[in-house]
Design a protein around this motif. Structure first.
Motif, PDB file in Angstrom:
ATOM      1  N   ALA A 178       0.899   0.536  -2.185  1.00 36.65           N
ATOM      2  CA  ALA A 178       0.852  -0.897  -1.875  1.00 36.65           C
ATOM      3  C   ALA A 178       1.807  -1.129  -0.710  1.00 36.65           C
ATOM      4  CB  ALA A 178       1.252  -1.741  -3.082  1.00 36.65           C
ATOM      5  N   PHE A 179       1.556  -2.186   0.046  1.00 37.39           N
ATOM      6  CA  PHE A 179       2.399  -2.417   1.216  1.00 37.39           C
ATOM      7  C   PHE A 179       3.274  -3.646   1.033  1.00 37.39           C
ATOM      8  CE2 PHE A 179       0.416  -6.157   2.965  1.00 37.39           C
ATOM      9  CZ  PHE A 179      -0.928  -6.061   2.681  1.00 37.39           C
ATOM     10  N   HIS A 180       4.349  -3.643   1.799  1.00 36.29           N
ATOM     11  CA  HIS A 180       5.193  -4.825   1.977  1.00 36.29           C
ATOM     12  C   HIS A 180       5.171  -5.162   3.452  1.00 36.29           C
ATOM     13  CE1 HIS A 180       6.831  -3.253  -1.819  1.00 36.29           C
ATOM     14  NE2 HIS A 180       7.193  -4.494  -2.064  1.00 36.29           N
ATOM     15  N   HIS A 230      -4.194  -4.998  -1.578  1.00 32.07           N
ATOM     16  CA  HIS A 230      -3.406  -3.777  -1.349  1.00 32.07           C
ATOM     17  C   HIS A 230      -1.928  -4.061  -1.130  1.00 32.07           C
ATOM     18  CE1 HIS A 230      -7.133  -1.651  -1.233  1.00 32.07           C
ATOM     19  NE2 HIS A 230      -7.500  -2.134  -0.083  1.00 32.07           N
ATOM     20  N   SER A 231      -1.520  -5.325  -1.118  1.00 32.97           N
ATOM     21  CA  SER A 231      -0.085  -5.594  -1.014  1.00 32.97           C
ATOM     22  C   SER A 231       0.537  -5.400  -2.397  1.00 32.97           C
ATOM     23  CB  SER A 231       0.168  -7.013  -0.524  1.00 32.97           C
ATOM     24  OG  SER A 231      -0.273  -7.958  -1.482  1.00 32.97           O
ATOM     25  N   ALA A 232       1.831  -5.151  -2.417  1.00 27.22           N
ATOM     26  CA  ALA A 232       2.542  -4.994  -3.689  1.00 27.22           C
ATOM     27  C   ALA A 232       2.442  -6.279  -4.504  1.00 27.22           C
ATOM     28  CB  ALA A 232       3.998  -4.612  -3.441  1.00 27.22           C
ATOM     29  N   LEU A 291       5.240   0.486  -6.665  1.00 32.81           N
ATOM     30  CA  LEU A 291       4.400   0.764  -7.826  1.00 32.81           C
ATOM     31  C   LEU A 291       3.895   2.201  -7.764  1.00 32.81           C
ATOM     32  CD1 LEU A 291       2.383  -2.546  -7.551  1.00 32.81           C
ATOM     33  CD2 LEU A 291       4.281  -2.080  -9.075  1.00 32.81           C
ATOM     34  N   TYR A 313      -2.498 -13.399  -2.472  1.00 30.66           N
ATOM     35  CA  TYR A 313      -1.910 -12.325  -1.664  1.00 30.66           C
ATOM     36  C   TYR A 313      -2.993 -11.479  -1.018  1.00 30.66           C
ATOM     37  CZ  TYR A 313       1.731 -13.624  -4.994  1.00 30.66           C
ATOM     38  OH  TYR A 313       2.622 -14.330  -5.773  1.00 30.66           O
ATOM     39  N   GLU A 314      -2.570 -10.709  -0.039  1.00 33.10           N
ATOM     40  CA  GLU A 314      -3.523  -9.831   0.628  1.00 33.10           C
ATOM     41  C   GLU A 314      -3.796  -8.609  -0.260  1.00 33.10           C
ATOM     42  OE1 GLU A 314      -2.584  -9.061   4.713  1.00 33.10           O
ATOM     43  OE2 GLU A 314      -3.969  -7.365   4.857  1.00 33.10           O
ATOM     44  N   VAL A 329      -2.317  -8.790 -10.135  1.00 34.01           N
ATOM     45  CA  VAL A 329      -3.423  -8.235 -10.927  1.00 34.01           C
ATOM     46  C   VAL A 329      -2.879  -7.647 -12.222  1.00 34.01           C
ATOM     47  CG1 VAL A 329      -5.138  -6.384 -10.996  1.00 34.01           C
ATOM     48  CG2 VAL A 329      -4.929  -7.803  -8.958  1.00 34.01           C
ATOM     49  N   ALA A 330      -1.777  -6.917 -12.103  1.00 36.08           N
ATOM     50  CA  ALA A 330      -1.202  -6.256 -13.278  1.00 36.08           C
ATOM     51  C   ALA A 330      -0.705  -7.252 -14.315  1.00 36.08           C
ATOM     52  CB  ALA A 330      -0.046  -5.355 -12.845  1.00 36.08           C
ATOM     53  N   LEU A 366      -6.057 -11.531   8.646  1.00 38.44           N
ATOM     54  CA  LEU A 366      -7.480 -11.405   8.385  1.00 38.44           C
ATOM     55  C   LEU A 366      -8.184 -12.715   8.698  1.00 38.44           C
ATOM     56  CD1 LEU A 366      -7.206  -9.474   5.002  1.00 38.44           C
ATOM     57  CD2 LEU A 366      -7.871  -8.547   7.219  1.00 38.44           C
ATOM     58  N   HIS A 425      12.524  -1.280  -8.258  1.00 34.38           N
ATOM     59  CA  HIS A 425      12.999  -2.276  -7.307  1.00 34.38           C
ATOM     60  C   HIS A 425      13.448  -1.578  -6.028  1.00 34.38           C
ATOM     61  CE1 HIS A 425      12.989  -5.772 -10.017  1.00 34.38           C
ATOM     62  NE2 HIS A 425      13.190  -4.868 -10.947  1.00 34.38           N
ATOM     63  N   ARG A 466       9.067  -4.299  -4.769  1.00 41.19           N
ATOM     64  CA  ARG A 466       8.866  -3.376  -5.889  1.00 41.19           C
ATOM     65  C   ARG A 466       7.892  -2.302  -5.455  1.00 41.19           C
ATOM     66  NH1 ARG A 466       9.146  -6.578 -11.517  1.00 41.19           N
ATOM     67  NH2 ARG A 466      10.334  -8.367 -10.804  1.00 41.19           N
ATOM     68  N   PRO A 504      -6.240   3.073   3.401  1.00 35.35           N
ATOM     69  CA  PRO A 504      -6.571   2.084   4.443  1.00 35.35           C
ATOM     70  C   PRO A 504      -5.868   2.323   5.774  1.00 35.35           C
ATOM     71  CG  PRO A 504      -6.051   0.989   2.381  1.00 35.35           C
ATOM     72  CD  PRO A 504      -5.660   2.429   2.233  1.00 35.35           C
ATOM     73  N   GLN A 562       7.297   0.625 -12.045  1.00 35.17           N
ATOM     74  CA  GLN A 562       7.719  -0.006 -10.799  1.00 35.17           C
ATOM     75  C   GLN A 562       9.198   0.212 -10.604  1.00 35.17           C
ATOM     76  OE1 GLN A 562       7.887  -4.443 -11.110  1.00 35.17           O
ATOM     77  NE2 GLN A 562       6.836  -4.148 -13.044  1.00 35.17           N
ATOM     78  N   SER A 583      -2.471  -7.488 -17.642  1.00 36.54           N
ATOM     79  CA  SER A 583      -2.597  -6.379 -18.588  1.00 36.54           C
ATOM     80  C   SER A 583      -1.257  -5.871 -19.058  1.00 36.54           C
ATOM     81  CB  SER A 583      -3.395  -5.230 -17.961  1.00 36.54           C
ATOM     82  OG  SER A 583      -2.789  -4.789 -16.771  1.00 36.54           O
ATOM     83  N   LEU A 628       0.899  -6.593  -8.298  1.00 38.84           N
ATOM     84  CA  LEU A 628       1.676  -7.154  -9.412  1.00 38.84           C
ATOM     85  C   LEU A 628       0.940  -8.337 -10.034  1.00 38.84           C
ATOM     86  CD1 LEU A 628       5.236  -6.913  -7.853  1.00 38.84           C
ATOM     87  CD2 LEU A 628       4.467  -5.747  -9.914  1.00 38.84           C
ATOM     88  N   ARG A 644      -7.610 -13.846   3.858  1.00 37.58           N
ATOM     89  CA  ARG A 644      -7.382 -12.817   2.847  1.00 37.58           C
ATOM     90  C   ARG A 644      -8.282 -13.010   1.632  1.00 37.58           C
ATOM     91  NH1 ARG A 644      -1.105 -13.982   2.062  1.00 37.58           N
ATOM     92  NH2 ARG A 644      -2.084 -15.986   1.655  1.00 37.58           N
ATOM     93  N   ARG A 681      14.130  -8.307   2.825  1.00 43.92           N
ATOM     94  CA  ARG A 681      13.527  -8.783   1.578  1.00 43.92           C
ATOM     95  C   ARG A 681      13.746  -7.755   0.493  1.00 43.92           C
ATOM     96  NH1 ARG A 681       7.091  -8.743   0.889  1.00 43.92           N
ATOM     97  NH2 ARG A 681       7.810  -8.787  -1.250  1.00 43.92           N
ATOM     98  N   LEU A 727      -4.560  -1.104 -12.331  1.00 43.90           N
ATOM     99  CA  LEU A 727      -3.842  -2.312 -12.714  1.00 43.90           C
ATOM    100  C   LEU A 727      -4.826  -3.421 -13.045  1.00 43.90           C
ATOM    101  CD1 LEU A 727      -0.999  -2.327 -10.043  1.00 43.90           C
ATOM    102  CD2 LEU A 727      -0.835  -1.652 -12.423  1.00 43.90           C
ATOM    103  N   TRP A 750       4.033   1.047   3.689  1.00 43.84           N
ATOM    104  CA  TRP A 750       3.326   1.424   2.468  1.00 43.84           C
ATOM    105  C   TRP A 750       4.195   2.376   1.653  1.00 43.84           C
ATOM    106  CZ3 TRP A 750      -1.821   0.049   1.182  1.00 43.84           C
ATOM    107  CH2 TRP A 750      -2.536  -0.629   2.185  1.00 43.84           C
ATOM    108  N   ARG A 760       0.762   3.083  -7.554  1.00 44.07           N
ATOM    109  CA  ARG A 760      -0.273   3.235  -6.549  1.00 44.07           C
ATOM    110  C   ARG A 760       0.206   2.641  -5.224  1.00 44.07           C
ATOM    111  NH1 ARG A 760      -5.010  -0.830  -8.703  1.00 44.07           N
ATOM    112  NH2 ARG A 760      -4.474  -2.609  -7.413  1.00 44.07           N
ATOM    113  N   ARG A 807       4.627  -3.479   8.665  1.00 52.49           N
ATOM    114  CA  ARG A 807       4.055  -3.145   7.355  1.00 52.49           C
ATOM    115  C   ARG A 807       4.519  -1.758   6.950  1.00 52.49           C
ATOM    116  NH1 ARG A 807      -1.968  -4.834   6.014  1.00 52.49           N
ATOM    117  NH2 ARG A 807      -0.825  -6.803   6.030  1.00 52.49           N
TER     118      ARG A 807
END
Lengths: 608, 353
Positions: free
Chosen positions: A235-237, B118-120, A231, B115-116, B126-127, A280, A206, A229, A152, A204, B130, B124, A289, A226, A574, A192, A233, A190
């Motif tokens: 993912a963003f913070h 593609h965010s971590a 992962l 959450y948005e 979604v995960a 968004l 920490h 975690r 993205p 995952q 499972s 989590l 979102r 902050r 996931l 990733w 794949r 942001r």
């Protein structure tokens, strides 16, 4: 530079160094009975640990040398520099201070000063302008390279991939540029990230995001922004930056950093921070979102929906599908000798629709290569591409997929034996099911697609060993007689023989070389991506292809590869309930009926 | 006696947390050894929020991390997650300590929607569907059961929701000149549509639908200011309330509106109906389990401004007899949502009765 005596005494300098105007530190130490490591300190902080290398100087003879590119951030503030020999603790001779540069370049992580890949040293490494990595002193073979980054995120800014042979803690420091904090009020940034390997079902690590400043010797934490975690794949913070006036001043001076500290892992990938996009918006939801997350739930639902059996009324005509499209049959080969020749021969003899074969020789031994070359020489529908070394199944198939030109491809294992009209049958199944993107046949040894049994009594997948190349024509005939040509839709296909539409590859991409470099999961991953994208996976329940299940790897290696592939799958997809998908396969009525109709196949073959 | 432990790592105050606490209370009352585990950082706020339950000292415990959770839950028969983060905590506790308890997930909401993409946090959430093998999933609305089933292939047992009818009950009202309408405003939770809600309150308070007294709760001035939202002058801002205060407000109100983007259950709307209010709630989500549009309250497509306007007009233009009939129907629709029924349905879902 000071010359060294070849026979060192305790009063002789252990070594010496100098610093160029560009901040390159070069030095040497005497060889005799000394450890090869030197430690670089700025003030009292160990900033780097460098291994010296053997060098033969024409005048001085054998010595050990080292080079260290001083990070901009160190050059920016002139602090006392010292270099000591790691074993003896003795200082090397050389300048202890240097003229500080103007403020360090922090124009963004665009200029990678050490190239696109290389080794990392223990201590502080500068990767690019404003991008630094702290490698722990215990790290084993730490390396970095540029990576593509998450889909993205456009703009072409590369990501940084860090790996080590053993799990190591990582600290990445990204300069906070004025562009990240344009306004006086708080800014949202942001970042990733992802892990480079999956070792558990939900892998995952920490991590902590801190606002730091460079004090001339080290990165000092101002405050924690902050925790998070990482992962497997991407993912963003999102991090909120609310800077105090003095912190803004440090930002202008190029001394303010966003630091990410990660618990020990074999590797991470990090895309440098950039301003978070605007919130968004959506016409329907005040929380913009939600539109995307509801769509994501729909995507997961497509994977989980029960397989749709689409019965074809009666039996379809068995006339040749003369209108079937030209198909590229891709065969990745790594040794296999006579078995491969049988496979190729069966294709030549039993394919009734237009085709060409792309043989990808992935570093096979000469005997197999010679067989492939003979086929290519005798039949121009067979094209050979060869590599001198083995790159792995996934890369091999992807290279072939890039060379394939047709609207359809088949990825076919080299330990298979196709039966008459096989390809036409696969195409008929694809044509019968709207939205079909991938089609697989039945086989003797192809997990859920196996007939007559798919599991042995001990729970292992059945190989139906009584089926051999000698009797597969009879098996083919029995399957055709029993099949009702329902062409059931299923959530997964076995990758031993798969017809794939070019549309699928265009939409979801090729096989994932990063997660599944040697196979073991790549076909399941492709199936899941295809279903998520809205394509149907179909079994041509009137088509039989024999699978010898030859072993490239021993049982223990296969087990380990399979375990790793399973981890990568679960981390990549996931929330997908693989058990539920397997239950769908188990309960598929078409396959159940077919197996019931073939339950006496062993006896029937034995009686002939 | 079966030991059930609910992991609830929150400070309390949300509908889901209320749900768990009153159901744990009911479980304990019917003789089940039920307890609640809260993470250390939230324990103080949690105990403060639920100080009206006298059993918290005995049965609410704090945990500092996965190992500590594993230790606390070592004697439990079933450990039940209530949020996606608690699922991960339980999974880590099992991994760290080798604990062998059964697991459950009481799905209060479909949290990937928080959450948005593609965010971590989204990954989590979604995960969380499972990660626990052989987990028993249960939820209180058809919508929740359906979305988890469709997205993740899990059979989800439907359980009865609960309302604390000792709090949320009708009461004789003081005579008033005009009807009272209230709404909850939550600027910190965008899916609760705070701006849309305030705009609707402004329109109502302006007299567009008649002379109606309008009250807002759930937020204070500083929070509104931080969110850039201005409460209209003719809307009374009651502030942040505890459960008993919310109940008192609803008992004295005639109408309650919830214009959230969606509601997995719609707890406050159900509680308002129990207090005798007529409500408007979002049609997207689980409120249709207890609201029959136009019969016992109203459902509305909250993404459609015209639909909201129509629903308000319908609701605020009813005759006295229509209003009374709808009010009684609303109370009846939620009368069966008792903590004891909820507790019994959970035991059935877990295969314990």
């Amino acid at each position: 530079m000071t010359h060294l005596q070849t026979s060192a005494s305790s009063t002789d300098p252990i070594g010496c160094y100098r610093i160029s105007d560009q901040g390159e530190v070069t030095g040497r130490i005497a060889v005799d009975g000394v450890s090869p490591w030197v430690i670089i300190l700025v003030g009292d902080t160990v900033i780097h640990v460098v291994e010296t290398h053997d060098h033969h100087d024409p005048e001085r003879g054998r010595e050990r040398r080292f080079t260290w590119a001083m990070p901009d951030i160190v050059m920016a503030r002139g602090h006392a520099l010292s270099i000591i020999h790691a074993e003896s603790g003795r200082r090397l001779e050389g300048p202890t201070s240097f003229d500080s540069m103007a403020k360090p370049r922090v124009g963004g992580a665009s200029a990678w000063r050490s190239g696109v890949a290389g080794d990392l040293s223990r201590g502080l490494n500068q990767i690019a302008d404003g991008l630094y990595v702290d490698v722990g002193l215990n790290a084993v073979e730490p390396r970095f390279c540029r990576a593509d980054g998450p889909d993205p995120v456009a703009e072409g800014t590369p990501a940084l991939r860090l790996t080590a042979t053993e799990p190591a803690p990582w600290s990445v420091h990204c300069a906070i540029t004025p562009g990240l904090c344009e306004h006086d009020e708080s800014a949202l940034v942001r970042i990733w990230m992802r892990l480079t390997t999956a070792t558990t079902p939900l892998c995952q690590s920490h991590c902590e995001f801190d606002l730091c400043r460079w004090n001339g010797q080290r990165f000092v934490k101002i405050r924690r922004l902050r925790k998070g975690r990482i992962l497997r794949r991407y993912a963003f913070h999102d991090l909120k930056l609310e800077l105090e006036p003095d912190e803004r001043q440090q930002l202008i001076s190029g001394l303010l950093f966003l630091s990410v500290r990660v618990q020990p892992r074999e590797g991470i990938e990090i895309h440098p921070p950039h301003p978070a996009p605007a919130p968004l918006q959506d016409d329907r939801f005040e929380d913009g979102r939600l539109a995307a997350t509801f769509r994501d739930a729909d995507r997961l639902a497509r994977l989980s929906e029960p397989s749709q059996t689409k019965p074809v009324s009666g039996r379809t005509s068995l006339a040749r599908a003369s209108g079937a499209p030209a198909t590229d049959i891709i065969i990745p080969v790594f040794n296999g000798g006579d078995g491969v020749a049988q496979c190729l021969g069966s294709i030549r003899d039993n394919t009734t629709t237009p085709f060409s074969v792309i043989m990808m020789d992935d570093g096979s031994r000469p005997y197999t290569t010679a067989l492939l070359e003979r086929f290519a020489a005798q039949d121009d529908r067979f094209r050979l591409y060869r590599r001198d070394y083995n790159r792995g199944y996934t890369k091999s198939v992807n290279e072939a997929l890039k060379r394939a030109l047709g609207d359809w491809v088949v990825v076919l294992n080299s330990d298979t034996f196709v039966t008459n009209d096989w390809l036409a049958k696969l195409h008929r199944a694809a044509a019968a099911v709207p939205g079909a993107g991938m089609v697989g046949p039945l086989s003797n040894a192809a997990t859920w697609q196996s007939i007559p049994e798919f599991r042995q009594v001990d729970g292992r997948w059945a190989a139906n060993d009584f089926i051999t190349p000698a009797n597969i024509d009879l098996v083919r005939d029995r399957v055709e007689a029993v099949s009702t040509r329902d062409y059931p839709c299923v959530p997964l296909l076995n990758g031993f023989c798969t017809l794939i539409s070019r549309e699928v590859l265009d939409k979801v991409g090729l096989l994932d070389e990063d997660a599944f470099p040697i196979g073991y999961g790549e076909e399941t991953d492709l199936c899941l991506r295809a279903v998520e994208a809205g394509f149907k996976l179909v079994i041509a329940d009137d088509c039989f292809v024999y699978h010898a299940k030859s072993r490239t790897f021993g049982a223990r290696t296969r087990s380990e590869l399979s375990r790793r592939g399973g981890m990568e799958l679960r981390n990549k997809h996931l929330g997908v309930n693989i058990g539920h998908l397997e239950t769908q396969m188990l309960r598929n009525p078409t396959l159940s009926r077919l197996r019931e109709g073939l339950k006496d196949l062993r006896l029937e073959l034995g009686a002939r | 006696m079966t030991r059930l432990s609910f992991v609830l790592p929150v400070s309390g105050g949300s509908g889901g947390a209320h749900s768990v606490m009153q159901e744990v209370a009911a479980l304990r009352n019917i003789g089940v050894d039920a307890s609640v585990f809260v993470n250390q950082q939230n324990i103080e706020g949690f105990l403060n929020t639920y100080d009206r339950y006298e059993w918290t000292a005995e049965a609410v415990k704090a945990f500092t991390g996965p190992k500590d959770l594993g230790r606390l839950a070592a004697d439990a028969d079933i450990v039940i997650a209530t949020t996606n983060t608690s699922v991960h905590s339980i999974a880590e506790a099992i991994k760290e300590t080798g604990a062998r308890f059964r697991t459950g997930y009481y799905v209060q909401d479909y949290e990937p929607l928080f959450y948005e993409q593609h965010s971590a946090d989204h990954a989590l959430a979604v995960a969380s569907f499972s990660i626990l093998p052989d987990c028993t999933y249960f939820a209180k609305t058809r919508w929740l059961c359906d979305i988890v089933k469709r997205a993740h292939g899990h059979e989800v047992q439907r359980v009865v929701p609960s309302i604390d009818h000792t709090l949320y009950r009708p009461a004789r009202r003081t005579a008033r000149d005009r009807p009272v309408l209230c709404a909850m405003v939550r600027p910190g939770t965008p899916r609760r549509a705070p701006r849309k809600t305030v705009a609707a309150l402004q329109a109502i308070a302006s007299g567009l639908y008649g002379d109606i007294e309008v009250k807002a709760f759930g937020v204070d001035e500083p929070e509104l200011h931080a969110a850039g939202i201005t409460m209209p002058e003719n809307v009374a801002l009651v502030g942040k309330l505890k459960q008993p205060q919310v109940a008192e407000l609803l008992r004295q109100a005639d109408y309650f509106i919830d214009l959230s983007d969606y509601q997995a259950f719609g707890r406050t709307a159900a509680e308002a109906m129990a207090c005798g209010c007529i409500v408007i709630a979002p049609e997207l989500g689980g409120a249709s389990d207890f609201i029959q549009d136009g019969v016992n309250s109203y459902l509305v497509d909250c993404g459609d401004a015209d639909a909201i306007d129509t629903a308000l007009r319908r609701m605020l233009s009813m005759s006295e007899s229509e209003r009374q009939a709808m009010r009684y129907a609303g109370m009846e629709a939620v009368a069966g949502y008792t903590p004891v029924r909820a507790a019994l349905s959970e035991l059935r879902a877990l295969g314990l009765s």
